[in-house]
Enzyme design. Structure first.
Site, PDB file in Angstrom:
ATOM      1  N   MET A  71       1.352  -1.259   0.151  1.00  0.00           N
ATOM      2  CA  MET A  71      -0.452  -0.050  -0.097  1.00  0.00           C
ATOM      3  C   MET A  71       0.715   1.363   0.148  1.00  0.00           C
ATOM      4  O   MET A  71       0.180   2.428   0.365  1.00  0.00           O
ATOM      5  CB  MET A  71      -1.430   0.185   0.985  1.00  0.00           C
TER       6      MET A  71
ATOM      7  N   HIS B  78       9.217  -3.591   3.375  1.00  0.00           N
ATOM      8  CA  HIS B  78       8.914  -3.860   2.502  1.00  0.00           C
ATOM      9  C   HIS B  78      10.060  -3.714   0.700  1.00  0.00           C
ATOM     10  O   HIS B  78       9.825  -4.290   0.489  1.00  0.00           O
ATOM     11  CB  HIS B  78       8.212  -2.302   1.422  1.00  0.00           C
TER      12      HIS B  78
ATOM     13  N   GLN C 264     -10.320  -3.088   1.728  1.00  0.00           N
ATOM     14  CA  GLN C 264     -10.069  -3.673   2.935  1.00  0.00           C
ATOM     15  C   GLN C 264      -9.839  -2.771   4.239  1.00  0.00           C
ATOM     16  O   GLN C 264      -9.453  -3.058   5.658  1.00  0.00           O
ATOM     17  CB  GLN C 264      -8.900  -4.674   2.792  1.00  0.00           C
TER      18      GLN C 264
ATOM     19  N   LYS D  64       4.498  -9.985   9.550  1.00  0.00           N
ATOM     20  CA  LYS D  64       4.286  -9.155   9.730  1.00  0.00           C
ATOM     21  C   LYS D  64       3.358  -8.878  10.371  1.00  0.00           C
ATOM     22  O   LYS D  64       2.517  -8.577  11.407  1.00  0.00           O
ATOM     23  CB  LYS D  64       4.835  -7.829   9.237  1.00  0.00           C
TER      24      LYS D  64
END
Ligand code: AMP
Length: 282
Positions: A30, A37, A61, A149
């Protein structure tokens, strides 16, 4: 690096890759990128010849009272980071490109979504399953990389891939932390200095829980230990602290020799943080 905003353009580059026999690794995100990331990109590069990263803040979401509108975004900075790390295609569609209309078809994974974030955030994993299915169809990756995570997300996606026969291998990647132990998250920017200081209790609670486990404490003792340690921080508001079997995510009353996931979600002010630890050996 190619920055691609439309599905049509993405499909055309992917077709070229497939024709040339490239293997494709997908890193869905995102955005508001950080080292967590980037570690997925590094993994993707070690598995495949081409890396596609998507940046899409997926409205599907987010719940009605969640942070979709204020979710941090910085496409320019993300682009520079992705390019420097060797991403081949950065797919950054607008919401109208991904959802020209409200989708009438969604993907719902059951059971593994009953607990943890699935219970606290109704509909969240339907949104995740739907957008990840779309990305799999668009990018046709050989491999897709997800961070531990979001341990429940990994379990949900793996279940979806098994159930729907997506021809992709899911690669879970370890949690990347700041030097002081806070799990990296785009949402960490929301934290005030005081909240951020108190948020260090999350990693500490997980570390102490692992030690207590190895010291022979019961499951209830370990769980209560985490709850009381986290509650010692006045700004911490616990959403859940759970110990479940892993990867099945079934509730446990006591240790039974299976691997376990110790998972927590805690709010500091308006910011909800999650963290977890998996203990593999019994
Ligand atoms: P997000 O942009 O937060 O949706 O995350 C995109 C992907 O990066 C997901 O697979 C996350 O699990 C992963 N990720 C986020 N933070 C971390 C982290 N601290 N360590 C490892 N992976 C992460």
């Amino acid at each position: 690096m190619r920055v691609v905003k439309t599905i049509e353009e993405l499909r055309s580059f992917i077709q070229d890759y497939k024709r040339n026999g490239e293997t494709v690794g997908l890193v869905p995100t995102m955005g508001y990128l950080h080292e967590g990331h980037m570690s997925l990109v590094d993994q993707a590069k070690s598995y495949s010849t081409k890396v596609v990263m998507s940046i899409f803040v997926n409205p599907l979401q987010f719940g009605p009272n969640e942070d979709f509108e204020r979710y941090p975004r910085n496409l320019e900075q993300d682009q520079a980071m992705a390019e420097e790390r060797g991403v081949d295609i950065l797919f950054t569609p607008e919401v109208s490109e991904m959802y020209p209309q409200k989708p009438k078809t969604t993907v719902r994974v059951t059971e593994v979504t009953d607990r943890l974030c699935g219970a606290s955030r109704p509909g969240h994993f339907d949104g995740v399953g739907t957008v990840v299915s779309k990305l799999f169809n668009l990018v046709q990756p050989d491999y897709a990389f997800f961070g531990q995570k979001d341990a429940q997300q990994v379990a949900v996606i793996q279940q979806m891939v098994n159930d729907l026969n997506f021809p992709v291998k899911i690669v879970p990647c370890p949690i990347v932390r700041e030097k002081d132990g806070l799990a990296m998250s785009s949402r960490n920017v929301y934290l005030s200095e005081e909240e951020r200081g108190q948020a260090l209790i999350l990693n500490q609670a997980l570390k102490e829980a692992e030690e207590a486990y190895h010291a022979g404490k019961s499951l209830a003792e370990v769980k209560n230990g985490m709850i009381s340690l986290i509650s010692s921080q006045p700004l911490a508001e616990i959403d859940y602290v759970e110990i479940l079997s892993y990867p099945g995510l079934e509730p446990l009353d006591q240790w039974d020799g299976r691997a376990v996931l110790m998972a927590l979600a805690v709010k500091f002010g308006n910011t909800r943080l999650i963290d977890n630890k998996i203990i593999l050996e019994s």
